[in-house]
Design an enzyme around this catalytic site. Structure first.
Site, PDB file in Angstrom:
ATOM      1  N   LYS A  90      19.324  26.614  27.312  1.00 57.15           N
ATOM      2  CA  LYS A  90      20.760  26.515  27.657  1.00 57.15           C
ATOM      3  C   LYS A  90      21.597  26.169  26.417  1.00 57.15           C
ATOM      4  CE  LYS A  90      19.727  25.201  32.428  1.00 57.15           C
ATOM      5  NZ  LYS A  90      18.257  25.197  32.468  1.00 57.15           N
ATOM      6  N   ILE A  94      27.282  24.419  18.093  1.00 55.08           N
ATOM      7  CA  ILE A  94      28.039  25.245  17.143  1.00 55.08           C
ATOM      8  C   ILE A  94      27.129  26.348  16.601  1.00 55.08           C
ATOM      9  CG2 ILE A  94      29.661  23.425  16.499  1.00 55.08           C
ATOM     10  CD1 ILE A  94      27.929  23.209  13.849  1.00 55.08           C
ATOM     11  N   PRO A 212      17.491  30.915  39.760  1.00 51.09           N
ATOM     12  CA  PRO A 212      16.572  29.807  40.038  1.00 51.09           C
ATOM     13  C   PRO A 212      17.044  29.117  41.321  1.00 51.09           C
ATOM     14  CG  PRO A 212      18.132  29.210  38.289  1.00 51.09           C
ATOM     15  CD  PRO A 212      18.571  30.535  38.833  1.00 51.09           C
TER      16      PRO A 212
END
Ligand code: XMP
Length: 260
Positions: A90, A94, A212
């Site tokens: 996930k 930056i 999921p």
């Protein structure tokens, strides 16, 4: 069934799904034990279920527990049977950091990675998309997560820029970004079939939906399949079952019922 890493991830997972008649991605989350024991557990789960799945997903916690060397060997084993592998990290940082993490996962041998659109494009995910796609790595963008608290972020109504007059659903903006950024998948929890339906309208056939949340989290295959899910990411309903082989087999059959 050999994998060709020069082919896009989307094509490779579709090929495995068709040949194994399954839309199930096995989430191997093994956390209790030493690295050696956990590697054995992971291999055992894969061996038991490999005839009923189309890909394997690992989480960052498993990489941290097992260690990079053993993970690389595990991925080789999975690739040897023709499957793609997804790292669920996930990404949400930056650009420099995102790209460095992506490069590290590419070196380990992963075929796709999950990313969080909250990071944005410029100075956020742009470099990662470029890098990953140059190497045939897929990017799966979170659009609406599966847990109850996901509504606090992905479920918000937002003004997409300061001049906007009308608030819009955050998840719809993220689904539009998944199309614009040429993501290889959009993650939408199976716990919210109505959101899957709305997102499918935006994605069409260009970006497949990965869901999921089946079983342990309350989602059901039949509902999300009808709503538009293309692949199901399933962990505990298989890995904690008394008979993981049988559980995976039953879920695989349910996952392709509309294909017949
Ligand atoms: P269970 O055991 O609930 O595991 O079947 C699901 C797996 O998927 C991960 N997970 C998510 N990953 N977006 C994601 O990218 C989500 O909304 C989400 N919900 C669950 C979870 O970490 C586990 O590996």
């Amino acid at each position: 069934m050999r994998q060709n890493r020069r082919k896009p991830f989307k094509e490779r997972i579709l090929r495995s799904s068709r040949s194994n008649k399954s839309r199930i991605i096995l989430a191997i989350d093994v956390n209790d034990g030493g690295p050696r024991e956990l590697t054995h557990q992971a291999i055992d789960l894969f061996e038991q279920t490999r005839h009923s799945i189309c890909a394997v997903k690992l989480g960052r916690q498993t990489i941290l527990r097992i260690g990079p060397e053993r993970i690389s060997q595990l991925l080789k084993k999975i690739h040897g049977h023709g499957f793609t592998t997804i790292i669920d990290d996930k990404l949400n940082d930056i650009d420099e950091t995102n790209a460095a993490i992506t490069r590290a996962y590419l070196n380990l041998g992963f075929d796709a990675i999950t990313v969080n659109p909250f990071a944005g494009w410029k100075g956020g995910l742009e470099t990662t998309f470029k890098l990953a796609h140059e190497h045939g790595m897929g990017l799966l963008a979170l659009v609406y997560m599966s847990h109850p608290g996901a509504s606090e972020g992905y479920g918000q109504q937002v003004l997409s820029n300061p001049r906007s007059r009308k608030a819009r659903n955050e998840f719809e903006i993220f689904a539009e970004k998944a199309v614009k950024w040429k993501a290889d998948g959009a993650v939408v929890g199976a716990t919210r079939p109505s959101i899957i339906r709305s997102v499918k309208k935006i994605l069409g056939t260009s970006v497949p939906i990965f869901s999921p949340g089946i079983g342990t989290q309350g989602g059901e295959i039949a509902w999300s399949l009808k709503a538009g899910t293309d692949y199901f990411i399933i962990g505990r309903s298989i890995t904690k079952a008394q008979n993981p082989r049988k559980a995976a087999d039953e879920l695989a059959k349910a996952s392709v019922i509309l294909d017949d």
